[in-house]
Scaffold this active site. Structure first.
Site, PDB file in Angstrom:
ATOM      1  N   ASP A  78       0.819  -1.207   0.000  1.00 15.85           N
ATOM      2  CA  ASP A  78       0.000   0.000   0.000  1.00 15.85           C
ATOM      3  C   ASP A  78       0.859   1.265   0.000  1.00 15.85           C
ATOM      4  OD1 ASP A  78       0.900  -0.094   2.603  1.00 15.85           O
ATOM      5  OD2 ASP A  78      -1.084  -0.086   3.531  1.00 15.85           O
ATOM      6  N   SER A  79       2.169   1.087   0.068  1.00 14.88           N
ATOM      7  CA  SER A  79       3.081   2.227  -0.094  1.00 14.88           C
ATOM      8  C   SER A  79       2.940   2.853  -1.476  1.00 14.88           C
ATOM      9  CB  SER A  79       4.533   1.787   0.116  1.00 14.88           C
ATOM     10  OG  SER A  79       4.880   0.737  -0.773  1.00 14.88           O
ATOM     11  N   ASP A 117      -1.452  -6.077  -0.699  1.00 17.99           N
ATOM     12  CA  ASP A 117      -1.634  -5.449   0.610  1.00 17.99           C
ATOM     13  C   ASP A 117      -3.092  -4.997   0.764  1.00 17.99           C
ATOM     14  OD1 ASP A 117      -0.590  -4.690   3.028  1.00 17.99           O
ATOM     15  OD2 ASP A 117       0.848  -3.267   2.204  1.00 17.99           O
ATOM     16  N   LYS A 147      -1.611  -9.523   2.282  1.00 18.18           N
ATOM     17  CA  LYS A 147      -0.954  -9.082   3.519  1.00 18.18           C
ATOM     18  C   LYS A 147      -1.894  -8.168   4.274  1.00 18.18           C
ATOM     19  CE  LYS A 147       2.295  -5.785   3.824  1.00 18.18           C
ATOM     20  NZ  LYS A 147       1.832  -4.941   4.978  1.00 18.18           N
ATOM     21  N   GLU A 149      -2.090  -5.837   8.187  1.00 19.58           N
ATOM     22  CA  GLU A 149      -1.391  -5.374   9.371  1.00 19.58           C
ATOM     23  C   GLU A 149      -2.178  -5.715  10.638  1.00 19.58           C
ATOM     24  OE1 GLU A 149      -0.470  -1.238   9.105  1.00 19.58           O
ATOM     25  OE2 GLU A 149       0.536  -1.416   7.169  1.00 19.58           O
ATOM     26  N   GLU A 216       8.435  -4.962  11.184  1.00 22.62           N
ATOM     27  CA  GLU A 216       8.867  -3.630  10.757  1.00 22.62           C
ATOM     28  C   GLU A 216       9.312  -2.770  11.935  1.00 22.62           C
ATOM     29  OE1 GLU A 216       7.534   0.263   8.092  1.00 22.62           O
ATOM     30  OE2 GLU A 216       6.288  -1.551   8.100  1.00 22.62           O
TER      31      GLU A 216
END
Length: 325
Positions: A78-79, A117, A147, A149, A216
């Site tokens: 998502d960056s 993501d 993915k 979080e 991270e």
């Protein structure tokens, strides 16, 4: 030979014809000379203690180069909200935008294992919401895993997604989608309580069925100890080389950004894509301004007699263009 196996003339032409287009394929038919990467082969690397390579990609060209460079995992992170769409942070990107980029990446990565993501707001409400979004990423985004979080609080959602037969990459430690609740981009695991929380989250994600976990912004000593305590690979980003593998944002590590841009401490710049692109753009601009480009070698000829006919129709003298002999 049965009809389904007989090559048609049209099929033969499509592979042998000379293209005269500025939009020729980048290499959609080319495949890296290696076996397809799977969850099983990633686990095999982990068992052999061979580091796992992962990098982000946000479109066909970035996926294409990552795949041919031999990356085991290509993450549609998502960056891309910031590096591809110019947004301020990852909270802005939507499911539809992520799906578009996932499809593009999936066309470029032929051997690497692709992971999409899940963006903020698409999985946190309930396990059912998480599973529904994950299914869309597989069916519409054409990636091979997802993915998300979060630690122990997301374990039920991870379990529900894996029950649907979808591979999940976990993400604990610093979770950028929650930066505001964390007080910004802060290193996690710097105190006993914080380190224990990262370990607790990692174990919960592991037990829920994640095939690997991103760690991270965690001190390297803590990340190494957590890695040893787990039974699945860890992928570090700002977490030292004691993890089972590493991931970086491709735009960061390739140097595809202007001078003066902030880089996190953990980023190593391996190239200067921005510099090379600027040199090419500036040279092109100068050539256009001086009419050095296009030269004769970059133009298409016309038979002399046909040009003469055209000139007579227009009532003009011979034009200084390339002509076929």
């Amino acid at each position: 030979m049965s009809p389904r196996h007989r090559a048609t003339p049209q099929a033969s032409i499509s592979f042998t014809q000379n293209r005269k287009s500025s939009h020729s394929p980048l290499g959609t038919n080319a495949r890296p000379s290696r076996k397809d990467v799977t969850v099983q082969s990633i686990q095999s690397l982990y068992r052999r203690n061979e580091p796992i390579t992962m990098v982000t990609a946000h479109d066909f060209p970035s996926a294409h180069v990552a795949d041919h460079a031999g990356m085991e995992v290509v993450l549609v992170g998502d960056s891309l909200a910031m590096v591809a769409l110019g947004m301020q942070d990852t909270s802005e990107v939507t499911v539809e935008e992520m799906l578009l980029h996932c499809r593009s990446v999936s066309r470029g990565a032929k051997a690497a294992f692709t992971v999409g993501d899940l963006p903020m707001g698409s999985y946190e409400i309930s396990p059912e919401q998480a599973a529904s979004t994950a299914i869309r990423f597989i069916k519409e985004g054409r990636v091979q895993g997802v993915k998300l979080e979060g630690g122990a609080e997301m374990a039920p959602s991870i379990k529900r997604i894996t029950q649907a037969g979808i591979a999940v990459l976990g993400h604990v430690g610093l979770t950028p989608q929650r930066q505001h609740s964390l007080g910004g981009f802060r290193v996690q695991g710097k105190t006993l309580d914080s380190a224990l929380k990262v370990l607790e989250d990692a174990k919960a994600v592991q037990e829920a069925g994640a095939f690997a976990i991103v760690l991270e912004a965690v001190p390297p000593e803590v990340a190494a100890l957590i890695t040893k305590a787990l039974k699945v690979p860890t992928i570090g980003i700002g977490a030292g080389n004691g993890c089972s593998g590493q991931v970086l944002v491709q735009v960061d590590m390739s140097g595809n950004f202007p001078p003066g841009r902030f880089l996190p401490k953990f980023v190593k710049k391996y190239g200067d894509v921005w510099g090379e692109s600027m040199r090419a753009m500036e040279a092109y601009r100068e050539d256009v301004k001086s009419r050095a480009y296009p030269s004769e070698e970059h133009t298409y000829p016309i038979p002399r007699e046909e040009l003469s006919k055209f000139e007579r129709v227009l009532g003009v003298d011979s034009a200084p263009v390339a002509m076929a002999s």
